[in-house]
Design a protein around this motif. Structure first.
Motif, PDB file in Angstrom:
ATOM      1  N   ASP A   1       0.832  -1.202   0.000  1.00  0.00           N
ATOM      2  CA  ASP A   1       0.000   0.000   0.000  1.00  0.00           C
ATOM      3  C   ASP A   1       0.866   1.253   0.000  1.00  0.00           C
ATOM      4  N   TYR A   2       0.210   2.416   0.011  1.00  0.00           N
ATOM      5  CA  TYR A   2       0.938   3.686  -0.094  1.00  0.00           C
ATOM      6  C   TYR A   2       1.835   3.960   1.102  1.00  0.00           C
ATOM      7  N   GLU A   3       1.606   3.264   2.204  1.00  0.00           N
ATOM      8  CA  GLU A   3       2.452   3.422   3.392  1.00  0.00           C
ATOM      9  C   GLU A   3       3.616   2.437   3.392  1.00  0.00           C
ATOM     10  N   GLY A   4       3.618   1.546   2.397  1.00  0.00           N
ATOM     11  CA  GLY A   4       4.734   0.613   2.281  1.00  0.00           C
ATOM     12  C   GLY A   4       4.525  -0.723   2.970  1.00  0.00           C
ATOM     13  N   SER A   5       3.366  -0.916   3.612  1.00  0.00           N
ATOM     14  CA  SER A   5       3.128  -2.196   4.274  1.00  0.00           C
ATOM     15  C   SER A   5       2.632  -3.224   3.260  1.00  0.00           C
ATOM     16  N   GLN A   6       3.003  -4.485   3.470  1.00  0.00           N
ATOM     17  CA  GLN A   6       2.684  -5.554   2.532  1.00  0.00           C
ATOM     18  C   GLN A   6       1.506  -6.388   3.026  1.00  0.00           C
ATOM     19  N   LYS A   7       0.668  -6.801   2.070  1.00  0.00           N
ATOM     20  CA  LYS A   7      -0.492  -7.625   2.379  1.00  0.00           C
ATOM     21  C   LYS A   7      -0.431  -8.873   1.515  1.00  0.00           C
ATOM     22  N   LEU A   8      -0.541 -10.036   2.151  1.00  0.00           N
ATOM     23  CA  LEU A   8      -0.527 -11.300   1.419  1.00  0.00           C
ATOM     24  C   LEU A   8      -1.811 -11.434   0.607  1.00  0.00           C
ATOM     25  N   VAL A   9      -1.657 -11.704  -0.707  1.00  0.00           N
ATOM     26  CA  VAL A   9      -2.803 -11.795  -1.613  1.00  0.00           C
ATOM     27  C   VAL A   9      -3.101 -13.247  -1.970  1.00  0.00           C
ATOM     28  N   PHE A  10      -2.072 -13.968  -2.389  1.00  0.00           N
ATOM     29  CA  PHE A  10      -2.277 -15.386  -2.678  1.00  0.00           C
ATOM     30  C   PHE A  10      -0.982 -16.144  -2.473  1.00  0.00           C
ATOM     31  N   SER A  11      -1.117 -17.450  -2.272  1.00  0.00           N
ATOM     32  CA  SER A  11       0.047 -18.325  -2.152  1.00  0.00           C
ATOM     33  C   SER A  11      -0.080 -19.440  -3.186  1.00  0.00           C
ATOM     34  N   LEU A  12       1.047 -19.952  -3.625  1.00  0.00           N
ATOM     35  CA  LEU A  12       1.079 -21.036  -4.606  1.00  0.00           C
ATOM     36  C   LEU A  12       1.984 -22.134  -4.087  1.00  0.00           C
ATOM     37  N   LYS A  13       1.497 -23.363  -4.163  1.00  0.00           N
ATOM     38  CA  LYS A  13       2.273 -24.516  -3.722  1.00  0.00           C
ATOM     39  C   LYS A  13       2.763 -25.293  -4.936  1.00  0.00           C
ATOM     40  N   GLU A  14       4.083 -25.347  -5.052  1.00  0.00           N
ATOM     41  CA  GLU A  14       4.743 -26.071  -6.150  1.00  0.00           C
ATOM     42  C   GLU A  14       5.226 -27.417  -5.610  1.00  0.00           C
TER      43      GLU A  14
ATOM     44  N   ASN B   1       3.620 -35.843  -9.777  1.00  0.00           N
ATOM     45  CA  ASN B   1       2.266 -35.854 -10.340  1.00  0.00           C
ATOM     46  C   ASN B   1       1.226 -35.164  -9.470  1.00  0.00           C
ATOM     47  N   ASN B   2       1.643 -34.406  -8.476  1.00  0.00           N
ATOM     48  CA  ASN B   2       0.688 -33.589  -7.722  1.00  0.00           C
ATOM     49  C   ASN B   2       0.505 -32.261  -8.445  1.00  0.00           C
ATOM     50  N   PRO B   3      -0.724 -31.726  -8.502  1.00  0.00           N
ATOM     51  CA  PRO B   3      -0.933 -30.469  -9.209  1.00  0.00           C
ATOM     52  C   PRO B   3      -0.386 -29.270  -8.439  1.00  0.00           C
ATOM     53  N   ILE B   4      -0.097 -28.210  -9.170  1.00  0.00           N
ATOM     54  CA  ILE B   4       0.243 -26.926  -8.561  1.00  0.00           C
ATOM     55  C   ILE B   4      -1.048 -26.306  -8.054  1.00  0.00           C
ATOM     56  N   ARG B   5      -1.053 -25.875  -6.802  1.00  0.00           N
ATOM     57  CA  ARG B   5      -2.271 -25.332  -6.184  1.00  0.00           C
ATOM     58  C   ARG B   5      -2.063 -23.879  -5.778  1.00  0.00           C
TER      59      ARG B   5
ATOM     60  N   ILE C   1      -3.605 -25.889 -11.362  1.00  0.00           N
ATOM     61  CA  ILE C   1      -3.186 -25.869 -12.754  1.00  0.00           C
ATOM     62  C   ILE C   1      -3.465 -27.232 -13.372  1.00  0.00           C
ATOM     63  N   LYS C   2      -4.169 -27.234 -14.507  1.00  0.00           N
ATOM     64  CA  LYS C   2      -4.423 -28.452 -15.272  1.00  0.00           C
ATOM     65  C   LYS C   2      -3.676 -28.340 -16.602  1.00  0.00           C
ATOM     66  N   GLY C   3      -3.017 -29.404 -17.016  1.00  0.00           N
ATOM     67  CA  GLY C   3      -2.296 -29.384 -18.282  1.00  0.00           C
ATOM     68  C   GLY C   3      -0.819 -29.100 -18.078  1.00  0.00           C
ATOM     69  N   CYS C   4      -0.165 -28.645 -19.141  1.00  0.00           N
ATOM     70  CA  CYS C   4       1.288 -28.487 -19.135  1.00  0.00           C
ATOM     71  C   CYS C   4       1.675 -27.067 -19.530  1.00  0.00           C
TER      72      CYS C   4
END
Length: 206
Positions: A97-110, A118-122, A138-141
């Motif tokens: 934000d404009y004050e420089g603080s960070q907010k977690l929006v999303f996480s991804l598990k590889e 053979n586990n999908p990326i979530r 994620i489905k596909g390649c």
């Protein structure tokens, strides 16, 4: 009358469209300006840019910017011995934000290929309780530029693909397109695309 698409802002409502949007993606050579991705609309106007470690000088860190160069997402992969022994490698994406603080929006598990296969990326939207459809996979390649991002009900929210004529002449997959469904946050989608590019040794990776 067709049902109006529900808007699902994750980074911002401004990045959600009421209709399908097709955006082109061009990878930048690592030797020129540090690599990364450039995303354009049908009129060739730059909509997003992705800077990778070639530009930032930091491994496992990416930045998604809008067409004007403003930072939208700071993306980092967690490291250390815990990750090395974990089933998944985790990526975290933040807004600032404009004050420089960070907010977690999303996480991804590889999936950690040394431990599990053979586990999908979530992908998970944060915080989960504020979003009805908080999980995706994620489905596909992606490395073949032939994959989809689907929600928890199996609905496709974005598709990555290449024109057939490009497949025949461009083995490197340097040009491809992403179809984003109505109401879906395009900045979120390209935050995910940025991580996938890094995971599959694209131009965002040193």
């Amino acid at each position: 009358m067709a049902a109006k698409a529900s808007i699902m802002p994750i980074v911002g409502k401004i990045y959600c469209s009421s209709s399908n949007v097709v955006l082109g993606v061009r990878t930048r050579p690592r030797v020129a300006n540090g690599g990364g991705l450039v995303v354009t609309d049908c009129s060739q106007k730059v909509v997003f840019r992705v800077e990778g470690c070639g530009t930032l000088g930091k491994k496992t860190e990416l930045i998604l910017r809008d067409g004007n160069g403003n930072a939208l997402l700071l993306i980092r992969r967690k490291g250390g011995i815990v990750e090395a022994l974990s089933i998944y490698k985790q990526w975290k994406s933040y807004t600032t934000d404009y004050e420089g603080s960070q907010k977690l929006v999303f996480s991804l598990k590889e999936p950690n290929s040394f431990i599990v296969q053979n586990n999908p990326i979530r992908i998970t939207i944060e915080p989960m309780e504020q979003n009805k459809h908080s999980s995706y996979e994620i489905k596909g390649c992606f490395s073949e530029k032939d994959c989809s991002i689907v929600d928890s009900r199996g609905n496709i929210i974005a598709q990555v693909g290449m024109e057939e004529e490009l497949k025949e002449v461009m083995a490197s997959k340097d040009l491809y397109h992403v179809l984003v469904k109505p109401g879906i946050d395009q900045a979120f989608i390209f935050g995910v695309i940025a991580i996938l590019d890094y995971i599959y040794d694209g131009s965002t990776r040193c």
